[in-house]
Each structure stands twice: as C-alpha cells, then as structure tokens.
Design a protein around this motif. Structure first.
Motif, PDB file in Angstrom:
ATOM      1  N   LYS A   4       3.315  18.918  -0.654  1.00  0.00           N
ATOM      2  CA  LYS A   4       2.698  19.437   0.193  1.00  0.00           C
ATOM      3  C   LYS A   4       3.399  19.378   1.998  1.00  0.00           C
ATOM      4  O   LYS A   4       4.054  18.367   1.744  1.00  0.00           O
ATOM      5  CB  LYS A   4       0.778  18.804   0.638  1.00  0.00           C
ATOM      6  CG  LYS A   4       0.876  19.072  -0.890  1.00  0.00           C
ATOM      7  CD  LYS A   4      -1.075  18.284  -1.317  1.00  0.00           C
ATOM      8  CE  LYS A   4      -1.160  18.396  -2.946  1.00  0.00           C
ATOM      9  NZ  LYS A   4      -2.037  17.599  -2.686  1.00  0.00           N
ATOM     10  N   ARG A  44       4.388   9.944   2.250  1.00  0.00           N
ATOM     11  CA  ARG A  44       5.103   9.963   1.371  1.00  0.00           C
ATOM     12  C   ARG A  44       4.693  10.644  -0.031  1.00  0.00           C
ATOM     13  O   ARG A  44       5.359  11.300  -1.043  1.00  0.00           O
ATOM     14  CB  ARG A  44       6.640   8.975   1.000  1.00  0.00           C
ATOM     15  CG  ARG A  44       6.937   8.342   1.929  1.00  0.00           C
ATOM     16  CD  ARG A  44       7.645   6.995   0.933  1.00  0.00           C
ATOM     17  NE  ARG A  44       8.673   6.083   1.731  1.00  0.00           N
ATOM     18  CZ  ARG A  44      10.050   5.947   2.091  1.00  0.00           C
ATOM     19  NH1 ARG A  44      10.786   6.949   0.846  1.00  0.00           N
ATOM     20  NH2 ARG A  44      10.675   5.444   3.773  1.00  0.00           N
ATOM     21  N   THR A  45       4.043  10.164   0.076  1.00  0.00           N
ATOM     22  CA  THR A  45       2.786  10.768  -1.392  1.00  0.00           C
ATOM     23  C   THR A  45       2.508  12.522  -1.203  1.00  0.00           C
ATOM     24  O   THR A  45       3.322  13.048  -2.262  1.00  0.00           O
ATOM     25  CB  THR A  45       1.282  10.148  -1.232  1.00  0.00           C
ATOM     26  OG1 THR A  45       1.258   8.190  -1.166  1.00  0.00           O
ATOM     27  CG2 THR A  45       0.478  10.192  -2.252  1.00  0.00           C
ATOM     28  N   LEU A  46       2.129  12.371   0.091  1.00  0.00           N
ATOM     29  CA  LEU A  46       1.878  14.578   0.413  1.00  0.00           C
ATOM     30  C   LEU A  46       3.650  15.073   0.161  1.00  0.00           C
ATOM     31  O   LEU A  46       3.543  15.605  -0.101  1.00  0.00           O
ATOM     32  CB  LEU A  46       1.777  14.508   1.817  1.00  0.00           C
ATOM     33  CG  LEU A  46       0.397  14.273   2.138  1.00  0.00           C
ATOM     34  CD1 LEU A  46      -0.056  14.239   3.559  1.00  0.00           C
ATOM     35  CD2 LEU A  46      -0.378  15.044   1.467  1.00  0.00           C
ATOM     36  N   TRP A  47       4.313  13.460   0.422  1.00  0.00           N
ATOM     37  CA  TRP A  47       6.117  14.725   0.610  1.00  0.00           C
ATOM     38  C   TRP A  47       6.045  14.589  -0.842  1.00  0.00           C
ATOM     39  O   TRP A  47       7.134  15.508  -2.165  1.00  0.00           O
ATOM     40  CB  TRP A  47       7.219  14.507   1.311  1.00  0.00           C
ATOM     41  CG  TRP A  47       6.922  14.217   2.480  1.00  0.00           C
ATOM     42  CD1 TRP A  47       6.466  15.443   2.913  1.00  0.00           C
ATOM     43  CD2 TRP A  47       7.351  13.828   3.427  1.00  0.00           C
ATOM     44  NE1 TRP A  47       6.779  15.438   4.397  1.00  0.00           N
ATOM     45  CE2 TRP A  47       7.048  14.511   4.590  1.00  0.00           C
ATOM     46  CE3 TRP A  47       8.201  11.898   3.432  1.00  0.00           C
ATOM     47  CZ2 TRP A  47       7.514  13.611   6.219  1.00  0.00           C
ATOM     48  CZ3 TRP A  47       8.071  11.677   4.556  1.00  0.00           C
ATOM     49  CH2 TRP A  47       7.681  12.376   5.851  1.00  0.00           C
ATOM     50  N   SER A  48       5.701  13.669  -1.974  1.00  0.00           N
ATOM     51  CA  SER A  48       6.368  13.413  -3.575  1.00  0.00           C
ATOM     52  C   SER A  48       6.434  15.050  -4.221  1.00  0.00           C
ATOM     53  O   SER A  48       6.138  15.120  -5.000  1.00  0.00           O
ATOM     54  CB  SER A  48       6.499  12.526  -3.793  1.00  0.00           C
ATOM     55  OG  SER A  48       4.615  12.124  -4.603  1.00  0.00           O
ATOM     56  N   GLN A  49       4.692  15.596  -3.926  1.00  0.00           N
ATOM     57  CA  GLN A  49       3.342  16.598  -4.107  1.00  0.00           C
ATOM     58  C   GLN A  49       3.463  17.858  -3.538  1.00  0.00           C
ATOM     59  O   GLN A  49       3.181  18.872  -4.156  1.00  0.00           O
ATOM     60  CB  GLN A  49       2.286  16.116  -3.628  1.00  0.00           C
ATOM     61  CG  GLN A  49       1.638  15.150  -4.680  1.00  0.00           C
ATOM     62  CD  GLN A  49       0.351  14.485  -3.946  1.00  0.00           C
ATOM     63  OE1 GLN A  49      -0.348  15.442  -3.054  1.00  0.00           O
ATOM     64  NE2 GLN A  49      -0.379  13.268  -4.389  1.00  0.00           N
ATOM     65  N   ASP A  56      -1.935  13.825   9.728  1.00  0.00           N
ATOM     66  CA  ASP A  56      -1.021  13.567   8.742  1.00  0.00           C
ATOM     67  C   ASP A  56       0.258  12.324   9.634  1.00  0.00           C
ATOM     68  O   ASP A  56      -0.268  10.934   9.305  1.00  0.00           O
ATOM     69  CB  ASP A  56       0.205  13.649   8.088  1.00  0.00           C
ATOM     70  CG  ASP A  56      -0.896  15.157   7.438  1.00  0.00           C
ATOM     71  OD1 ASP A  56      -1.803  14.540   6.858  1.00  0.00           O
ATOM     72  OD2 ASP A  56      -0.290  16.085   7.577  1.00  0.00           O
ATOM     73  N   ARG A  81       0.714  -0.862   0.173  1.00  0.00           N
ATOM     74  CA  ARG A  81      -0.086  -0.834   0.260  1.00  0.00           C
ATOM     75  C   ARG A  81       1.459   1.229   0.157  1.00  0.00           C
ATOM     76  O   ARG A  81       1.681   0.963   0.065  1.00  0.00           O
ATOM     77  CB  ARG A  81      -0.982  -0.468   1.407  1.00  0.00           C
ATOM     78  CG  ARG A  81       0.019   0.061   2.400  1.00  0.00           C
ATOM     79  CD  ARG A  81      -1.157   0.367   3.352  1.00  0.00           C
ATOM     80  NE  ARG A  81      -0.376  -0.021   4.796  1.00  0.00           N
ATOM     81  CZ  ARG A  81      -1.380   0.217   5.849  1.00  0.00           C
ATOM     82  NH1 ARG A  81      -2.401   0.995   5.909  1.00  0.00           N
ATOM     83  NH2 ARG A  81      -0.511  -0.053   7.104  1.00  0.00           N
ATOM     84  N   ALA A  82       0.184   2.527  -0.602  1.00  0.00           N
ATOM     85  CA  ALA A  82       0.937   3.643  -0.888  1.00  0.00           C
ATOM     86  C   ALA A  82       1.040   4.194   0.854  1.00  0.00           C
ATOM     87  O   ALA A  82       0.495   3.726   1.677  1.00  0.00           O
ATOM     88  CB  ALA A  82      -0.078   4.461  -1.535  1.00  0.00           C
ATOM     89  N   ASN A  83       2.057   4.711   0.922  1.00  0.00           N
ATOM     90  CA  ASN A  83       2.738   5.457   2.125  1.00  0.00           C
ATOM     91  C   ASN A  83       2.035   6.764   2.305  1.00  0.00           C
ATOM     92  O   ASN A  83       2.766   7.460   1.229  1.00  0.00           O
ATOM     93  CB  ASN A  83       3.912   5.320   2.419  1.00  0.00           C
ATOM     94  CG  ASN A  83       4.602   6.215   4.132  1.00  0.00           C
ATOM     95  OD1 ASN A  83       3.804   7.123   4.076  1.00  0.00           O
ATOM     96  ND2 ASN A  83       5.233   5.721   4.196  1.00  0.00           N
ATOM     97  N   PRO A  84       1.109   7.460   2.849  1.00  0.00           N
ATOM     98  CA  PRO A  84       0.548   9.048   2.896  1.00  0.00           C
ATOM     99  C   PRO A  84       1.733  10.201   2.981  1.00  0.00           C
ATOM    100  O   PRO A  84       1.365  11.025   1.943  1.00  0.00           O
ATOM    101  CB  PRO A  84      -0.772   8.739   3.520  1.00  0.00           C
ATOM    102  CG  PRO A  84      -0.823   7.327   4.092  1.00  0.00           C
ATOM    103  CD  PRO A  84       0.852   6.277   3.745  1.00  0.00           C
TER     104      PRO A  84
END
Length: 58
Positions: free
Chosen positions: A14, A7-12, A38, A2-5
């Motif tokens: 945010k 890391r997803t925010l950091w990659s965007q 978060d 599953r995706a790490n929330p």
C-alpha cells in the motif's frame, strides 16, 4: 514490541502518505500531526529549519 504502521502498509503493498514540514514552528508540526498523515518528515536540508527549531517540533 508494537507494530510499525509504515512497515505494515509497505508489506501490504500500500502507498504511504508523508507530510513534509518546512516551517520551523511547533504549532505547524502539531497541526500537521493531527491531519492523518502516515508519517511526517522534518526538512533540515535547505537550512530553513535548524536543530534548535527542530527539537520543539518533535
């Protein structure tokens, strides 16, 4: 996997809002977990919370 929330925010590019737990109480940890942070960090550095108090918080 599953995706790490976070890391997803950091990659965007945010911001991530992190709560800090400094009270060694499982009820306080559960209350903070429901507030929409978060991530939560358990502060063990200053000696207020020890490993025995941390386990129920997790």
């Amino acid at each position: 996997m599953r995706a790490n929330p976070l890391r997803t925010l950091w990659s965007q590019d945010k911001a991530v809002v992190i709560g800090w737990l400094t009270i060694g109480d499982s009820f306080a940890a559960e209350t903070m977990a429901q507030q929409g942070w978060d991530a939560l960090t358990i502060g063990l550095q200053r000696g207020v919370i020890d490993y025995a108090a941390m386990v129920p918080m997790l």
